[in-house]
Design an enzyme around this catalytic site. Structure first.
Site, PDB file in Angstrom:
ATOM      1  N   ASP A   1     136.424  61.886  28.755  1.00  0.00           N
ATOM      2  CA  ASP A   1     135.816  62.752  29.744  1.00  0.00           C
ATOM      3  C   ASP A   1     136.938  63.313  30.623  1.00  0.00           C
ATOM      4  OD1 ASP A   1     132.637  62.415  31.498  1.00  0.00           O
ATOM      5  OD2 ASP A   1     134.063  64.074  31.375  1.00  0.00           O
TER       6      ASP A   1
HETATM    7  C1  GLC Z   1     132.372  66.276  33.201  1.00  0.00           C
HETATM    8  C2  GLC Z   1     131.283  65.425  32.594  1.00  0.00           C
HETATM    9  C3  GLC Z   1     131.175  65.564  31.102  1.00  0.00           C
HETATM   10  C4  GLC Z   1     131.547  66.972  30.696  1.00  0.00           C
HETATM   11  C5  GLC Z   1     133.019  67.158  30.996  1.00  0.00           C
HETATM   12  C6  GLC Z   1     133.472  68.585  30.698  1.00  0.00           C
HETATM   13  O1  GLC Z   1     132.999  65.601  34.242  1.00  0.00           O
HETATM   14  O2  GLC Z   1     131.274  64.046  32.907  1.00  0.00           O
HETATM   15  O3  GLC Z   1     129.824  65.235  30.746  1.00  0.00           O
HETATM   16  O4  GLC Z   1     131.302  67.162  29.320  1.00  0.00           O
HETATM   17  O5  GLC Z   1     133.334  66.828  32.343  1.00  0.00           O
HETATM   18  O6  GLC Z   1     132.866  69.474  31.572  1.00  0.00           O
END
Ligand code: GLC
Length: 738
Positions: A281
């Site tokens: 993430d």
């Molecule tokens: C965010 C989220 C994740 C998302 C990623 C990209 O913080 O936790 O679900 O896919 O970043 O945006």
């Protein structure tokens, strides 16, 4: 733990057998052997590529980094033209011309926004959920996106956590089925078809169990609970051929999920046999420092890459440190090669080596977004997601005779009904509730609007209520539109008080008092279960609409006027009080269940144990009668499947859709078992007076569970099966497994 390999994904676009596809493998190996260590590491680096208001890349280094092979994937970049430009930087300027992988959060719509996933889960309509995912993938792919960070399958038992809106609620079985439907919709049946995306199941794992419902907080649970409740939806998504996995921000049992050998190697690779790519993430590798398990970027990179992470989203640590880590022997180059193979394999499977620009068609982009067909699908899915929580005196459906409607409340005339994680959704496209009512009633109708109060946290001004009451007194029907702002249930949006924000309850109280005999329908727009106890006491009719998306107003009008019967069933319990949380239907009985003793029992002094509205609950505009359960026998062998059935009859005067639910209880076992667990359901449509025999088959797999040694077993003994319209009611039979 029974090892469940993924080899049953034959035919699935990104399933294991495809991953062993020789042709793709040859492409990858041919490329890999030409790559320098720096170029390999560049593939493992993902950066944000959003544009600024001028349309230029917000990340000013991105073009140079792409041209020099320091970037393998870009997220938050979309649009045929923009992605084509970035792709050209990679393909025509970097040494080996390896195409970029474009990722984006297309969670419940790209431009046509469908109801939030928690709302769609309330439809229990797997075909509708798959169709919604299919459409959002088509739209995203038409805009140059290759890969979406969905489905989100985090089991959630705590509505204080804002991201409950993004998942399918509290039940493992329902979430697993929905995960499969979403993967099928996103990936289609043909790997790399330009109207499909690669999926990415997230957040691995157990992010929904953050303590106190507080975002990014600690997660700690038994491995029994992890494997029984939180992991099965991930396995379901991977068995459906999901191409990739995203690690979670949280710790799990004292280790961050982003450097967790049990999750990333033992379970994902050795037990499940997953061979696809793992991405972190956003900056999760960098956050190992904050977690306190990495003293610097080098240690954070080493721990995450050696645990099994293949791609670093946005922390920049891999590109900064992996080369030295390989040179000093702390990371094997074979680990780098393994990660890069998975990344290159996905690009090959998407056809990007043949044609890196195959997803960037201006024409397709112009044709595919926000079409009438897509809007119709969004409207249908939104109507099917709505849950009728109360309908005293049959206030609903409203009648066409109601030609002067007072639309009161902060959500009656706002386009902020798309919900969070709304992709490239545009509020200007949204049909507001006022517009939906006007569309439904025609130009002769009069719709009197007043906000009354704000729905912003902390804004308690009630000076607008009098104006609203004036309109109520003029109307022949009142629609009260209440709820949360669409950014109140989201990432980084935990709430300790999950009531209606602001002075909405006061508004409801005053409106209902002023309305007298005038029918008042209360519509709720929210992203999480709310505490509605006082509103439930006041309001005769309550319709849970979640955040319905682009066609919100039309869909709500469809249900309010009975053009579409309400058919939703709650995928998550609505508590009486936040003091009950975490609250979920499939709880254990405890040694002193409520009722065994007036004092010494598992209960509260001040509130009930039961939720206000339980999992699986939802009313209709008609009534259904459940006949007695029939079964051929009451004793079966361990390998037998027991058929149970009953007849459900529509005993009302309107068409209705009912979700008939099968729950099972293993009454005595070697470990405690839930009082009931959802095992199957049927969504049936019945005309007035019609009946349907609903048949379920209780299989050995449904009766199995993890014992204290984490082995999947089935044990002999007494079972109870319940069939009903929600988790708290239904017909019941007992049977014995020998
Ligand atoms: C965010 C989220 C994740 C998302 C990623 C990209 O913080 O936790 O679900 O896919 O970043 O945006």
């Amino acid at each position: 733990m029974a090892v469940t390999g993924l080899n049953q994904t034959a035919g699935r676009p990104f399933g294991v057998d495809q991953m062993r596809n020789l042709a793709l493998g040859e492409q990858v190996e041919a490329l890999l052997c030409q790559m320098t260590l720096e170029e390999k590491i560049g593939q493992m680096n993902q950066v944000a590529g959003s544009r600024d208001t001028t349309g230029a890349p917000a990340n000013t280094d991105i073009e140079e980094d792409v041209r020099t092979g320091r970037v393998g994937s870009v997220f938050n970049a979309f649009g045929a033209e923009f992605t084509r430009e970035l792709q050209r930087d990679a393909v025509e300027h970097s040494r080996l011309g390896i195409p970029l992988l474009f990722g984006y959060d297309i969670i419940h719509g790209f431009r046509t926004i469908f109801p939030i996933p928690l709302g769609q889960a309330a439809s229990w309509h797997l075909e509708g959920i798959e169709r919604a995912a299919r459409i959002m993938a088509k739209e995203g792919a038409a805009a140059g996106v290759h890969w979406t960070f969905a489905p989100m399958v985090d089991i959630a038992r705590d509505p204080r956590w804002g991201r409950v809106m993004e998942g399918a609620g509290e039940d493992t079985h329902l979430t697993s089925l929905i995960a499969r439907a979403q993967v099928r919709g996103i990936q289609g049946n043909e790997p790399g078809a330009t109207d499909t995306l690669a999926a990415c199941v997230k957040h691995y794992a157990a992010y929904g169990a953050v303590e106190a419902g507080r975002e990014y907080n600690t997660v700690d649970m038994s491995e029994w609970r992890l494997r029984s409740i939180y992991l099965p939806p991930f396995l379901a998504a991977l068995e459906e051929g999901c191409a990739s996995v995203m690690t979670a921000f949280n710790t799990l049992n004292a280790l961050p999920a982003t450097c967790h050998p049990l999750l990333l190697d033992q379970i994902l690779r050795r037990e499940w046999g997953f061979e696809g790519m793992v991405v972190t993430d956003y900056t999760a590798i960098m956050e190992l420092g904050q977690h306190g398990v990495a003293a610097d970027a080098s240690e954070a990179s080493r721990k995450s890459v050696n645990a099994g992470v293949d791609m670093d989203m946005q922390s920049g640590y891999f590109i900064e440190t992996l080369k030295t880590l390989v040179q000093n022997g702390q990371v094997e180059e074979t680990r780098i090669d393994e990660a890069v193979r998975r990344i290159l394999w996905l690009k090959a499977a998407l056809g990007l080596f043949e044609d890196p620009y195959r997803y960037t068609s201006d024409e397709r982009e112009a044709q595919c977004l926000l079409t009438g067909e897509n809007r119709r699908a969004a409207r249908e899915q939104a109507a099917q997601s709505m849950v009728l929580l109360k309908n005293e005196g049959n206030v609903l459906p409203l009648s066409d005779q109601h030609q002067k409607i007072a639309l009161i409340g902060p959500l009656g005339n706002t386009p902020r009904l798309l919900g969070s994680w709304r992709g490239n959704g545009d509020h200007d496209d949204t049909v507001t509730l006022r517009e939906g009512l006007a569309n439904r009633l025609g130009e002769d109708a009069v719709i009197l609007c007043a906000q009354g109060v704000s729905n912003q946290i902390g804004e308690d001004d009630t000076s607008g209520i009098e104006e609203a009451l004036d309109l109520v007194r003029q109307a022949d029907a009142v629609v009260l539109a209440l709820g949360e702002d669409e950014d109140y249930a989201d990432e980084a949006a935990s709430r300790a008080d999950i009531g209606l924000p602001g002075a909405q309850l006061e508004l409801a109280r005053r409106v209902l008092e002023a309305a007298g005999d005038t029918p008042v329908a209360t519509v709720l727009f929210n992203g999480r279960p709310l505490t509605l106890t006082e509103l439930d006491d006041l309001a005769p009719a309550l319709l849970e609409a979640w955040w319905p998306g682009t066609e919100a107003g039309n869909a709500v009008a469809d249900v309010l006027f009975g053009d579409v019967p309400p058919s939703g069933k709650l995928p998550m319990s609505f508590p009486v009080s936040v003091g009950q949380v975490p609250i979920y239907y499939n709880a254990f009985n405890t040694g002193r269940p409520k009722g065994v003793d007036p004092k010494y029992a598992s209960q509260y002094l001040d509130i009930p144990n039961a939720p206000l509205y339980p999992f699986g609950f939802g009313l209709s505009y008609t009534t259904f009668e459940y006949g007695a359960i029939e079964t051929a026998c009451s004793e079966i062998g361990p390998d037998d499947t027991l058929e149970v059935s009953l007849t459900v009859t529509n005993t009302g005067e309107r068409d209705g859709i009912e979700v008939v639910q099968l729950y099972l209880q293993d009454v005595h076992a070697s470990v405690v078992r839930p009082l009931r667990e959802l095992k199957d359901f049927r969504r049936i449509q019945l005309a007035p007076g019609a009946g349907e025999r609903v048949v379920f088959h209780i299989t050995p797999d449904m009766r199995s569970f993890l014992n204290a040694e984490l082995e999947r077993v089935q044990e002999p003994g007494l079972f109870r099966a319940q069939i009903g319209s929600c988790s708290e009611s239904g017909e019941e039979i007992e049977f014995t497994v020998t």
